[in-house]
Design a protein around this motif. Structure first.
Motif, mmCIF file in Angstrom:
data_model
loop_
_atom_site.group_PDB
_atom_site.id
_atom_site.type_symbol
_atom_site.label_atom_id
_atom_site.label_comp_id
_atom_site.label_asym_id
_atom_site.label_seq_id
_atom_site.Cartn_x
_atom_site.Cartn_y
_atom_site.Cartn_z
ATOM 1 N N MET A 233 0.837 -1.202 0.000
ATOM 2 C CA MET A 233 0.000 0.000 0.000
ATOM 3 C C MET A 233 0.874 1.255 0.000
ATOM 4 N N ILE B 119 1.685 1.884 -3.487
ATOM 5 C CA ILE B 119 0.531 2.437 -4.193
ATOM 6 C C ILE B 119 0.412 3.929 -3.896
ATOM 7 N N ALA B 120 0.600 4.278 -2.624
ATOM 8 C CA ALA B 120 0.497 5.691 -2.244
ATOM 9 C C ALA B 120 1.575 6.512 -2.955
ATOM 10 N N ILE C 82 -5.968 7.474 -3.824
ATOM 11 C CA ILE C 82 -4.930 6.598 -3.270
ATOM 12 C C ILE C 82 -5.543 5.668 -2.230
ATOM 13 N N THR D 54 -7.651 3.090 -3.858
ATOM 14 C CA THR D 54 -6.868 2.098 -4.598
ATOM 15 C C THR D 54 -6.201 1.119 -3.639
ATOM 16 N N CYS D 55 -5.672 1.637 -2.528
ATOM 17 C CA CYS D 55 -5.107 0.747 -1.512
ATOM 18 C C CYS D 55 -6.149 -0.293 -1.105
ATOM 19 N N TYR E 232 -6.714 -2.867 -3.739
ATOM 20 C CA TYR E 232 -5.673 -3.896 -3.834
ATOM 21 C C TYR E 232 -5.665 -4.815 -2.626
#
Lengths: 619, 378
Positions: free
Chosen positions: A571, A574-575, B212, B215-216, B219
């Motif tokens: 994550m 991703i950030a 963000i 999306t986290c 996933y």
């Protein structure tokens, strides 16, 4: 005068008693009992089915048993015979004797002071369902119903597998059978065959001895349009009780009196049906019910199937309400109560085992009887028999009460060697989620019967409970176990060592029994771990597989922590990726290229040229 | 809740409607760019905006019909087929859903890039359409020219919609039909709302943070799905070997393969307990974790990290790692801007012309158009 009569009777019994000798050699034979599949079976003296052993009450039976099987050990147990004074003749391997090796022989020699219907079968693990079992009838001219019948029939019932136990057992006791689902039999045998006819004469009374010599399913039994009278269960004469449907578990026996009809116009179906509640799944091609015929005439045109839908199977005769003919009253309050919970669970190897109070029976290294004989004063200490034989030592002549609570959802026929018990309470079945143990304080308990039914194999209903009593008047080593062979394999067994000091006094093990041990190098002295120096030291005993660790072990915690860490790292990436998109915004692009776009908001066609320089500049 | 709300479906819808609304917003921005200001243009502008909305509405309508039929047929036929070896299908469907979510997920973080991409595409197609104006009247390309502002959103919405249908079909293969409608509507609403905020030029920063975060979340779901997919495949194999319904025992011993177990707690079974089912949907919880399910979960995250590294590399260097020589160079931002302006102008010009406004000399339009074409073709 009275004592003279007793003496005289005893003398008469002695002269009339005889010795009956059988030579039984277990051998492999080919057989096709259900007509569907020929397979290798264990027969006796090269014949299958094994012979019916018949003696008169009071006879001495001598069996010369030879293990003619080339690939496995064997023993014979005489089911229902008390072996009073001959505890070493009972038969279970590693309990009252060593297994008999291929080619070896032992002699079974005991006196039969009982009457009724019994049977015999191999008592090494998972052998008798391969065919090594037969009827054992003790005739009794003194029986109260002796002159109430004209003819006698023995009808063994069983289920039949097309595969040998050596194929089925490894699949059953497997990681891949985690629910402990018992193998489904292929057929029900009736008199060791299928689709048979019992030819009967009209207006005749038959004594039919029904024996479930099977190893698993209970069977419903009925005869179309005929009632019958139950006069014996498991060797105990009962007051005649009229029934039209009985439920016979593995190892149970019923003697019934059947009086045929006056006419021979019609033949009648004899129905047998598996208790399908005991089956984990019902294959589509499995015939739950089998039909045989009561043949009054030779015309088979009216043969038809005993469709169980035509028969109400909901209320088979409840044997709890039978009354023994001898009217023996209920035993007094117990001196010794044993409460056991029946459950099934998986151990660390993934295999499903069966438990009495969390102990699954694990064979000792020394047959338990031989531990009794070699332990001296320690024999009264249950510890010497090992923790996993689940041994309970009983005092001579105590009244024993066994409370069995079924935490499992199946029906279990429990059998006690060396005794019959009084069944003084048996609950109905309860739901899967509602196992109901016996609560002596409960006001719902029905009063104990004054004259309880007695037998040696009693079924316990799903999630229910039962209370059994017997008097410990028969010194010996006696197994108490479920008679479903699969559950025996799973360890649903406990051991009673009854009056060990008296066993030591009265037991004289035959040399051929000792020799059987020597053949297989089985130790004959010592505790369950074969330690004869210190009987209280069980180091090295056979132990059950450990219980499954509960919840998270170190491995699980590490895995969980790592999973969490990788999720957080992921994550984070991703950030990072998302944040870098901010550089793609118009504002940033403009900043980067040093362009003022404000003017272009008013863009029209002529402005095209004014923008072009940027393009050129950029290129 | 788990029975009526499929989180995966929600995100698919959210993402697709966000993309569609961005395209619409780009289109609308075009028109605004081209027609803002002078009063005479306002009539044309309004009719073009109307065209855009009509096109979008028509596209959405057709999508709804196709989607409804598709899902209806799918559930009436499909479920019987898969009931037999449920574990196998659950596993495969979970893996399919993971792949789908993974593919579309990261793109959501490139909302600005996406906007750019669509600006380019739209500009190109507008320019192309004007090139065809000399064709004979029956040429389909010619016919569409007059309605470019309706055709484009129509096609876009249809495209995104069908994509959404396929994705929803994909990710919901293993779920019950009842868990689909609610996330479809909420996902649509959330996506459109987000698109609207972006169009109105909301706070770029907070939009990005929101994206963000979601999306986290997406996933996390995908990693859990992947792990679950592997778990189901293992379970299928075990169940097949065990030859029966191993889940018969609920979550207790006997319901799982002890030899493959990493941890097992006799509770919290996501297949039985609704609350834990949500926990599984969100974070991939297993009460009975296997080597396969744990390893696959970790491997999934490692793959995501590597993919992101590669994507960042691509953005910086213009090509994927190790693939530089095989990829052609992309247009620069300035080139894109240029092309977009040209397209906006061209569209305005064409529209004005069609509307019969002759204020501007014809020849100057023609020459400009040709130049534009040259520029773009560079």
């Amino acid at each position: 005068m009275k004592s003279f009569v007793v003496l005289l009777l005893a003398f008469m019994a002695m002269v009339s008693a005889k010795t009956v000798t059988y030579n039984l050699t277990a051998t492999w034979v080919q057989a096709n009992p259900d007509g569907c599949h020929e397979r290798r079976v264990i027969g006796v003296n090269n014949v299958w089915p094994p012979p019916t052993i018949e003696v008169d009450k009071g006879d001495t039976l001598v069996v010369h048993f030879t293990n003619g099987l080339d690939d496995r050990n064997s023993t014979i147990h005489w089911h229902g015979l008390y072996q009073n004074g001959t505890a070493d003749m009972d038969g279970p391997s590693m309990v009252s004797q060593c297994p008999v090796a291929p080619g070896a022989s032992v002699v079974y020699n005991f006196t039969v002071n009982q009457n009724g219907t019994y049977w015999y079968h191999a008592h090494v693990p998972s052998q008798y369902p391969d065919g090594f079992r037969g009827a054992f009838i003790v005739h009794d001219k003194e029986a109260y119903f002796a002159d109430m019948y004209d003819e006698e029939l023995v009808l063994p019932l069983s289920e039949w597998y097309h595969d040998e136990m050596q194929v089925l057992v490894p699949k059953f006791m497997s990681l891949y059978n985690p629910s402990g689902a018992e193998p489904i039999p292929q057929n029900l045998l009736f008199n060791e065959t299928m689709n048979s006819t019992i030819h009967v004469k009209p207006n005749t009374t038959y004594l039919i001895r029904l024996i479930n010599i099977g190893a698993f399913v209970s069977q419903y039994f009925w005869i179309e349009d005929h009632d019958f009278q139950i006069v014996e269960v498991d060797g105990v004469y009962t007051e005649p009780s009229t029934a039209d449907l009985i439920y016979i578990t593995a190892a149970q026996r019923y003697s019934i009196l059947l009086t045929t009809k006056n006419t021979t116009d019609k033949n009648y179906a004899i129905g047998t049906r598996m208790d399908d509640n005991m089956l984990d799944l019902i294959p589509e091609d499995l015939l739950l019910n089998q039909t045989n015929w009561l043949g009054y005439n030779d015309d088979k045109s009216d043969y038809h199937n005993a469709d169980p839908s035509l028969k109400d199977l909901t209320a088979p005769f409840d044997d709890f309400y039978l009354v023994p003919h001898d009217k023996q009253g209920i035993l007094p309050e117990p001196d010794h109560e044993i409460v056991v919970d029946v459950s099934m669970d998986n151990l660390d190897d993934g295999v499903n085992y069966a438990f009495f109070n969390n102990i699954t029976y694990t064979r000792p290294k020394v047959p338990t009887l031989y531990t009794v004989l070699s332990a001296g004063d320690d024999a009264t200490n249950s510890l010497v028999y090992g923790e996993f034989t689940h041994t309970v030592v009983l005092e001579h002549m105590d009244v024993i009460q066994i409370v069995v609570n079924n935490a499992d959802t199946g029906t279990h026929p429990f059998h006690l060697h060396g005794h019959e018990f009084q069944v003084i309470n048996r609950s109905p079945s309860y739901g899967d989620d509602d196992p109901t143990p016996y609560d002596p304080e409960s006001s719902d308990n029905p009063p104990f019967p004054d004259i309880p039914m007695r037998r040696d194999t009693v079924y316990l209903r799903p999630s229910g409970h039962m209370v059994l009593r017997f008097r410990a008047d028969n010194p010996g080593v006696w197994l108490f176990h479920c008679h479903i062979e699969w559950h025996l394999e799973q360890g649903l067994v406990l051991t009673f060592v009854e009056a060990p000091k008296i066993i030591q006094e009265q037991t004289n093990v035959r040399p051929d029994h000792w020799a059987a041990c020597a053949d297989l190098s089985v130790p004959t002295t010592g505790n369950a771990a074969a330690n004869s120096a210190n009987f209280l030291d069980l180091t090295g005993q056979n132990a059950q597989v450990i219980f499954l660790p509960a919840g998270f072990t170190a491995r699980g915690i590490v895995a969980l922590v790592f999973s969490c860490i990788s999720a957080f790292i992921g994550m984070g990436f991703i950030a990072w990726y998302g944040a870098s998109d901010l550089s793609n915004t118009e504002a940033k692009i403009i900043l980067k290229n040093g362009v003022e776009l404000n003017d272009d908001q008013e863009l029209d066609i002529q402005d095209t040229e004014t923008v072009n320089p940027h393009l050129a500049h950029h290129n | 809740m788990a029975g009526v709300f499929s989180v995966e479906v929600f995100f698919v819808l959210f993402r697709e409607s966000l993309e569609a609304s961005i395209i619409l917003s780009v289109l609308l921005a075009f028109l605004k760019q081209g027609f803002s200001g002078s009063g005479s243009d306002q009539v044309v502008y309004k009719s073009l905006v109307k065209q855009v909305w009509y096109g979008a509405a028509a596209g959405l309508f057709i999508c709804l019909i196709i989607g409804g039929t598709f899902i209806g047929v799918f559930y009436s036929l499909g479920n019987d087929l898969w009931a037999k070896s449920e574990d196998l299908w659950e596993g495969i469907f979970s893996l399919v859903a993971t792949v789908l979510i993974t593919i579309m997920g990261l793109a959501m973080l490139r909302i600005n890039k996406m906007k750019e991409k669509w600006r380019v595409k739209l500009a190109k197609s507008i320019l192309d359409s004007h090139k065809h104006k000399d064709m004979s009247w029956w040429n389909p390309k010619r016919i569409t020219t007059g309605y470019a502002m309706a055709i484009l959103p129509f096609i876009t919405v249809l495209r995104e919609g069908i994509e959404a249908i396929i994705f929803v079909g994909g990710v919901s293969l293993g779920t019950s039909a009842s868990s689909i409608p609610l996330p479809v509507f909420t996902g649509l609403a959330a996506g459109l709302l987000c698109g609207y905020i972006i169009y109105r030029g909301g706070n770029v920063m907070s939009i990005q943070i929101f994206l963000i975060a979601s999306t986290c979340f997406l996933y996390l779901i995908a990693a859990g799905l992947f792990s679950r997919g592997v778990w189901f495949l293992e379970m299928y194999r075990f169940a097949k070997a065990a030859g029966g319904d191993v889940a018969e025992n609920g979550s207790g011993p006997g319901s799982y393969n002890i030899k493959a177990s990493v941890w097992h707690v006799n509770c919290c079974n996501p297949l039985i307990d609704g609350g834990w089912q949500i926990f599984q949907a969100l974070f991939g919880w297993q009460n009975s974790a296997t080597f396969g399910s744990v390893i696959s979960y970790n491997v999934y995250w490692i793959c995501i990290c590597l993919t992101i590294l590669a994507a960042l590399y691509e953005e910086k260097h213009g090509h994927w790692p190790l693939l530089g020589r095989f990829q052609k160079k992309k247009m620069t931002e300035a080139e894109i801007d240029q092309m977009v302006r040209e397209a906006a102008s061209a569209e305005k010009l064409a529209t004005v012309k069609n509307a019969g406004s002759h204020d501007i000399p014809m020849d100057s339009f023609e020459s400009t158009s040709e130049e534009e074409s040259k520029d773009v073709s560079r």
